[in-house]
Scaffold this motif. Structure first.
Motif, PDB file in Angstrom:
ATOM      1  N   SER A  34      -4.407   0.454   3.839  1.00 19.07           N
ATOM      2  CA  SER A  34      -3.281  -0.343   3.911  1.00 19.07           C
ATOM      3  C   SER A  34      -2.006   0.436   2.635  1.00 19.07           C
ATOM      4  CB  SER A  34      -3.580  -2.075   3.075  1.00 19.07           C
ATOM      5  OG  SER A  34      -4.027  -2.558   2.121  1.00 19.07           O
ATOM      6  N   GLU A  35      -2.556   1.084   1.881  1.00 15.86           N
ATOM      7  CA  GLU A  35      -2.101   2.135   1.474  1.00 15.86           C
ATOM      8  C   GLU A  35      -1.094   3.141   1.535  1.00 15.86           C
ATOM      9  OE1 GLU A  35       0.064  -0.111  -0.909  1.00 15.86           O
ATOM     10  OE2 GLU A  35      -0.436  -1.750  -0.431  1.00 15.86           O
ATOM     11  N   CYS A  36      -1.762   3.757   2.930  1.00 17.32           N
ATOM     12  CA  CYS A  36      -1.483   4.642   3.336  1.00 17.32           C
ATOM     13  C   CYS A  36       0.209   5.191   2.863  1.00 17.32           C
ATOM     14  CB  CYS A  36      -2.299   5.063   4.289  1.00 17.32           C
ATOM     15  SG  CYS A  36      -1.157   4.695   5.700  1.00 17.32           S
ATOM     16  N   GLY A  37       0.853   4.375   3.281  1.00 14.32           N
ATOM     17  CA  GLY A  37       2.178   5.084   3.388  1.00 14.32           C
ATOM     18  C   GLY A  37       2.739   5.092   1.701  1.00 14.32           C
ATOM     19  N   GLN A  38       1.726   5.602   0.517  1.00 14.21           N
ATOM     20  CA  GLN A  38       1.832   6.067  -0.583  1.00 14.21           C
ATOM     21  C   GLN A  38       1.774   7.739  -0.309  1.00 14.21           C
ATOM     22  OE1 GLN A  38      -1.065   4.227  -3.544  1.00 14.21           O
ATOM     23  NE2 GLN A  38       0.414   2.479  -2.732  1.00 14.21           N
ATOM     24  N   VAL A  39       1.165   7.927   0.868  1.00 14.06           N
ATOM     25  CA  VAL A  39       1.209   9.265   1.120  1.00 14.06           C
ATOM     26  C   VAL A  39       2.833   9.638   1.634  1.00 14.06           C
ATOM     27  CG1 VAL A  39       0.163  11.353   2.572  1.00 14.06           C
ATOM     28  CG2 VAL A  39      -0.981   9.881   1.940  1.00 14.06           C
ATOM     29  N   ILE A  40       3.177   9.563   2.058  1.00 16.59           N
ATOM     30  CA  ILE A  40       5.264   9.645   2.137  1.00 16.59           C
ATOM     31  C   ILE A  40       5.470   9.263   0.610  1.00 16.59           C
ATOM     32  CG2 ILE A  40       7.059   8.604   3.871  1.00 16.59           C
ATOM     33  CD1 ILE A  40       4.469   8.709   5.539  1.00 16.59           C
ATOM     34  N   GLY A  41       5.554   8.490   0.306  1.00 17.59           N
ATOM     35  CA  GLY A  41       6.217   8.432  -0.861  1.00 17.59           C
ATOM     36  C   GLY A  41       5.973   9.019  -1.673  1.00 17.59           C
ATOM     37  N   SER A  42       4.701   9.904  -2.050  1.00 18.41           N
ATOM     38  CA  SER A  42       5.004  10.758  -2.729  1.00 18.41           C
ATOM     39  C   SER A  42       5.261  12.255  -2.685  1.00 18.41           C
ATOM     40  CB  SER A  42       2.925  11.143  -3.448  1.00 18.41           C
ATOM     41  OG  SER A  42       2.043   9.848  -3.733  1.00 18.41           O
ATOM     42  N   ILE A  43       5.546  12.438  -1.294  1.00 26.36           N
ATOM     43  CA  ILE A  43       5.428  13.245  -1.137  1.00 26.36           C
ATOM     44  C   ILE A  43       7.370  14.017  -1.095  1.00 26.36           C
ATOM     45  CG2 ILE A  43       5.926  14.497   1.093  1.00 26.36           C
ATOM     46  CD1 ILE A  43       3.481  14.037   2.235  1.00 26.36           C
ATOM     47  N   GLU A  44       8.304  12.492  -1.236  1.00 25.36           N
ATOM     48  CA  GLU A  44       9.208  11.683  -0.801  1.00 25.36           C
ATOM     49  C   GLU A  44       9.823  12.141  -2.439  1.00 25.36           C
ATOM     50  OE1 GLU A  44      12.277  11.989   0.975  1.00 25.36           O
ATOM     51  OE2 GLU A  44      10.578  12.184   3.384  1.00 25.36           O
ATOM     52  N   ALA A  45       9.116  11.678  -2.971  1.00 25.62           N
ATOM     53  CA  ALA A  45       8.905  11.721  -4.919  1.00 25.62           C
ATOM     54  C   ALA A  45       9.017  13.375  -5.825  1.00 25.62           C
ATOM     55  CB  ALA A  45       7.681  10.909  -4.876  1.00 25.62           C
ATOM     56  N   ARG A  46       8.294  13.861  -5.111  1.00 24.90           N
ATOM     57  CA  ARG A  46       8.332  14.804  -5.400  1.00 24.90           C
ATOM     58  C   ARG A  46       9.692  15.993  -5.058  1.00 24.90           C
ATOM     59  NH1 ARG A  46       3.321  17.088  -1.738  1.00 24.90           N
ATOM     60  NH2 ARG A  46       4.616  19.022  -0.702  1.00 24.90           N
ATOM     61  N   GLY A  47      10.591  15.440  -3.921  1.00 29.46           N
ATOM     62  CA  GLY A  47      11.789  16.063  -3.643  1.00 29.46           C
ATOM     63  C   GLY A  47      11.345  16.759  -1.792  1.00 29.46           C
ATOM     64  N   THR A  48      10.666  16.415  -1.083  1.00 32.51           N
ATOM     65  CA  THR A  48       9.979  17.220  -0.170  1.00 32.51           C
ATOM     66  C   THR A  48      10.468  15.618   0.943  1.00 32.51           C
ATOM     67  OG1 THR A  48       8.612  18.916  -0.950  1.00 32.51           O
ATOM     68  CG2 THR A  48       8.127  17.858   1.883  1.00 32.51           C
ATOM     69  N   ALA A  49      11.701  16.931   1.207  1.00 29.72           N
ATOM     70  CA  ALA A  49      12.328  15.711   2.663  1.00 29.72           C
ATOM     71  C   ALA A  49      11.452  16.025   4.108  1.00 29.72           C
ATOM     72  CB  ALA A  49      12.997  15.275   2.661  1.00 29.72           C
ATOM     73  N   ILE A  50      10.956  14.886   4.625  1.00 26.67           N
ATOM     74  CA  ILE A  50      10.296  14.763   5.987  1.00 26.67           C
ATOM     75  C   ILE A  50      11.238  14.556   7.047  1.00 26.67           C
ATOM     76  CG2 ILE A  50       8.073  13.336   7.011  1.00 26.67           C
ATOM     77  CD1 ILE A  50       7.301  12.777   4.490  1.00 26.67           C
ATOM     78  N   ASP A  51      11.211  15.286   7.696  1.00 24.64           N
ATOM     79  CA  ASP A  51      12.359  15.677   8.710  1.00 24.64           C
ATOM     80  C   ASP A  51      11.997  15.411  10.288  1.00 24.64           C
ATOM     81  OD1 ASP A  51      14.493  16.848   7.667  1.00 24.64           O
ATOM     82  OD2 ASP A  51      13.052  18.807   7.625  1.00 24.64           O
ATOM     83  N   VAL A  52      10.168  14.905  10.350  1.00 26.74           N
ATOM     84  CA  VAL A  52       9.749  14.528  11.550  1.00 26.74           C
ATOM     85  C   VAL A  52       8.438  14.034  11.451  1.00 26.74           C
ATOM     86  CG1 VAL A  52       8.935  15.299  13.881  1.00 26.74           C
ATOM     87  CG2 VAL A  52      10.909  16.428  12.911  1.00 26.74           C
ATOM     88  N   LEU A  53       8.144  12.659  11.661  1.00 27.19           N
ATOM     89  CA  LEU A  53       6.752  11.920  11.427  1.00 27.19           C
ATOM     90  C   LEU A  53       6.335  12.282  12.991  1.00 27.19           C
ATOM     91  CD1 LEU A  53       4.293  10.034  10.286  1.00 27.19           C
ATOM     92  CD2 LEU A  53       6.058   8.304  10.362  1.00 27.19           C
TER      93      LEU A  53
END
Length: 294
Positions: A71-90
């Protein structure tokens, strides 16, 4: 005002792709990386495919664990974005198939396939959309199937879990004003490992279905012994081109639905014909149930 949703052709993008251990996920990650993009390849269990982890990381990519059943798998994206890496394509690829009559599945089976095929991708969409919206750029790609567009006997539960039309069409409208693109990919049958991994329901098939279309489809889908017309590498290239606006995708960047496969084309024509038939039969009734003016 709706902004034009386009990804610059020359920009190197960061792609987060699910289901990278095989099939379309693996092919998409390899193709994006080969074209100079930064890929974040996700795996339910990276330790099972160390050779792929080595392949992607040696070429500058990342490999992360992501189990979209959690249920909390979205935290992976939150962690990536928090370190300054912008996800352009999901790219939401990961999923599995299950076959059997609609009436025959247990509550546990229904929850399992919906959790993986629908709630999992939604959790990632929910996590990434705010970041893309705030940046006024990005793209979300959802994978559906022929049975997610038009009913197929014995694939009702799978089709329901891949019925991304309502979600994706709405997301497309909501995100367009923020310059975020949304693409729904409808796949026919392709030569990936998933073809041989369609799971039969746990409960034995009721004898009433013996000899019926549903029974025959159940046996065929469960055996994996059926015609596979689609080349997944060609389809992957088509999807990539539409995302980056090159090749066959040039000038088609704003399109929302991409059908791929000769059997997918058959499903699309079936839908068109069934809607035309519905309106031919009930169109007059449809237009005559309004509140009467006093």
């Amino acid at each position: 005002m709706i902004m034009s949703a386009e990804v610059p052709n020359k920009k190197k993008l960061t792609w987060l792709i699910t289901g990278c251990s095989s099939g379309f996920g693996l092919a998409m990650a390899r193709l994006a990386q080969a074209n100079g993009h930064h890929i974040i390849a996700t795996f339910r269990n990276p330790s099972r495919t160390p050779e792929l982890v080595d392949e992607f990381t040696k070429n500058g990519g990342e490999c992360v664990r992501l189990d979209q059943d959690e249920s909390e798998c979205g935290q992976v994206i939150g962690s990536i974005e928090a370190r300054g890496t912008a996800i352009d394509v999901l790219v939401n690829v990961a999923g599995f198939g299950m076959t059997g009559p609609v009436e025959s599945f247990s509550e546990e089976e229904v929850q399992r396939i919906m959790n993986t095929n629908f709630f999992g991708p939604y959790r990632l969409i929910r996590a990434v959309a705010p970041h893309m919206r705030k940046r006024r750029s990005g793209m979300i790609v959802n994978f559906s199937s022929g049975s997610g567009m038009e009913a197929r006997s014995s694939l009702g539960l799978y089709g329901a879990s891949k019925y991304f039309q309502g979600l994706t069409k709405t997301l497309h409208k909501e995100m367009a004003e923020f310059n975020v693109r949304v693409l729904l990919v409808y796949l026919g049958t392709f030569n990936t490992p998933m073809v041989g991994k369609v799971e039969p329901k746990l409960k034995p098939l009721d004898p009433d279905y013996s000899g019926t279309t549903t029974g025959r489809m159940y046996e065929i889908m469960g055996s994996g012994n059926f015609t596979v017309p689609g080349d997944h590498l060609k389809a992957t290239k088509a999807i990539y081109d539409v995302v980056v606006g090159e090749g066959i995708g040039k000038g088609r960047e704003k399109e929302m639905m991409l059908p791929l496969g000769v059997d997918m084309a058959e499903r699309a024509w079936e839908v068109r014909d069934s809607i035309n038939h519905m309106m031919d039969v009930f169109g007059d009734i449809c237009n005559n149930v309004n509140v009467e003016n006093n």
